[in-house]
Design a protein around this motif. Structure first.
Motif, PDB file in Angstrom:
ATOM      1  N   GLN A 148      -3.341   6.629 -18.401  1.00 47.82           N
ATOM      2  CA  GLN A 148      -3.547   6.386 -16.983  1.00 47.82           C
ATOM      3  C   GLN A 148      -3.581   7.708 -16.221  1.00 47.82           C
ATOM      4  O   GLN A 148      -2.641   8.510 -16.308  1.00 47.82           O
ATOM      5  N   THR A 149      -4.647   7.961 -15.497  1.00 49.13           N
ATOM      6  CA  THR A 149      -4.754   9.215 -14.747  1.00 49.13           C
ATOM      7  C   THR A 149      -4.627   9.016 -13.243  1.00 49.13           C
ATOM      8  O   THR A 149      -4.166   9.914 -12.536  1.00 49.13           O
ATOM      9  N   VAL A 150      -5.016   7.845 -12.739  1.00 47.68           N
ATOM     10  CA  VAL A 150      -4.983   7.596 -11.299  1.00 47.68           C
ATOM     11  C   VAL A 150      -3.706   6.837 -10.941  1.00 47.68           C
ATOM     12  O   VAL A 150      -3.443   5.768 -11.491  1.00 47.68           O
ATOM     13  N   THR A 151      -2.946   7.396 -10.040  1.00 50.11           N
ATOM     14  CA  THR A 151      -1.729   6.750  -9.555  1.00 50.11           C
ATOM     15  C   THR A 151      -1.683   6.848  -8.043  1.00 50.11           C
ATOM     16  O   THR A 151      -2.462   7.578  -7.424  1.00 50.11           O
ATOM     17  N   THR A 152      -0.752   6.112  -7.452  1.00 49.28           N
ATOM     18  CA  THR A 152      -0.582   6.149  -6.005  1.00 49.28           C
ATOM     19  C   THR A 152       0.823   6.595  -5.638  1.00 49.28           C
ATOM     20  O   THR A 152       1.763   6.458  -6.423  1.00 49.28           O
ATOM     21  N   SER A 153       0.937   7.134  -4.461  1.00 52.15           N
ATOM     22  CA  SER A 153       2.240   7.482  -3.904  1.00 52.15           C
ATOM     23  C   SER A 153       2.286   6.968  -2.469  1.00 52.15           C
ATOM     24  O   SER A 153       1.480   7.402  -1.641  1.00 52.15           O
ATOM     25  N   PRO A 154       3.169   6.012  -2.188  1.00 54.90           N
ATOM     26  CA  PRO A 154       4.131   5.373  -3.082  1.00 54.90           C
ATOM     27  C   PRO A 154       3.464   4.430  -4.070  1.00 54.90           C
ATOM     28  O   PRO A 154       2.286   4.101  -3.925  1.00 54.90           O
ATOM     29  N   ALA A 155       4.243   3.975  -5.073  1.00 53.85           N
ATOM     30  CA  ALA A 155       3.693   3.103  -6.113  1.00 53.85           C
ATOM     31  C   ALA A 155       3.318   1.736  -5.563  1.00 53.85           C
ATOM     32  O   ALA A 155       2.430   1.070  -6.092  1.00 53.85           O
ATOM     33  N   SER A 156       3.999   1.302  -4.526  1.00 54.00           N
ATOM     34  CA  SER A 156       3.660   0.040  -3.862  1.00 54.00           C
ATOM     35  C   SER A 156       3.962   0.168  -2.378  1.00 54.00           C
ATOM     36  O   SER A 156       4.747   1.024  -1.967  1.00 54.00           O
ATOM     37  N   VAL A 157       3.320  -0.666  -1.589  1.00 52.87           N
ATOM     38  CA  VAL A 157       3.478  -0.618  -0.135  1.00 52.87           C
ATOM     39  C   VAL A 157       3.812  -2.010   0.372  1.00 52.87           C
ATOM     40  O   VAL A 157       3.185  -2.994  -0.027  1.00 52.87           O
ATOM     41  N   SER A 158       4.802  -2.094   1.231  1.00 51.54           N
ATOM     42  CA  SER A 158       5.178  -3.369   1.836  1.00 51.54           C
ATOM     43  C   SER A 158       5.134  -3.245   3.351  1.00 51.54           C
ATOM     44  O   SER A 158       5.568  -2.234   3.914  1.00 51.54           O
TER      45      SER A 158
END
Length: 213
Positions: A163-173
């Protein structure tokens, strides 16, 4: 609601030492049943699925009490998992039994902890936040299960390695807006996409609605 001492300890140890706490979501299938310390932001909180990736009927689910944030974060196999049996375990097994099949989010959590360990070995400089983001970004969601029940989906360790693509933060609420909605105001969050690979990536982003379940 609020933060208890165990949640505070998880947050502090994660920040100070870069530790990733992989925590069982719990075995209470009611909405809003994910408890401490899995309810804290820093934890990677694990629900359970069966061998067909169907949500286990006992798996705890969100929303998080207090602010309706997303929990659990991910799922893993947790139904009829065969594991070594402690000699001192009091489970009614015949004498001499060395292994037993059991179900629960505690059986699912070691799958994710092991996946995190493999990622840490592959990427020794990654932080706890980066490992959590990679595991969630590479997870396989079940389209028939709501996000508040499965988070990002079932862990996929093979995919997480590449996996090369990630997000920051990992999830959003965004929380929960109560009816009636005459006083609702716009709410914005910033999500940063990162590409750790050597090749350029084009993302096709879509927003889909979801309801707690």
């Amino acid at each position: 609601p609020e933060q208890d001492p165990v949640e505070a300890a998880v947050e502090r140890l994660t920040a100070e030492f870069g530790m990733l706490f992989v925590v069982a979501a719990g075995n209470d299938p009611r909405e809003g049943s994910v408890g401490s310390p899995g309810s804290t932001d820093a934890a990677l909180t694990v629900g359970a699925v069966d061998k067909s990736d169907n949500l286990a009927p006992f798996s705890s689910r969100g929303q998080r009490v207090g602010d309706s944030a997303l929990k659990p974060d991910i799922t893993a196999p947790g139904v009829e998992i065969t594991a070594a049996l402690s000699r001192t375990a009091d489970v009614g097994a015949p004498p001499g039994t060395t292994h037993i099949a059991a179900s629960g989010t505690s059986m699912a959590t070691p799958h994710v902890a092991g996946s995190a360990a493999i990622l840490a070995q592959q990427h020794p400089t990654w932080s706890a936040t980066e490992i959590k983001a990679a595991l969630m970004a590479s997870a396989k969601p079940n389209p028939d299960v709501a996000t508040y029940a499965q988070g990002a989906g079932r862990v996929d360790v093979a995919r997480s390695i590449t996996q090369t693509v990630t997000t920051s933060p990992a999830s959003v609420s965004f929380g929960l807006e109560q009816w009636p909605h005459a006083d609702d105001t716009p709410d914005a969050r910033t999500v940063t996409y990162r590409n750790a690979g050597t090749a350029a990536v084009t993302l096709d982003l879509r927003l889909a609605g979801d309801l707690p379940a």
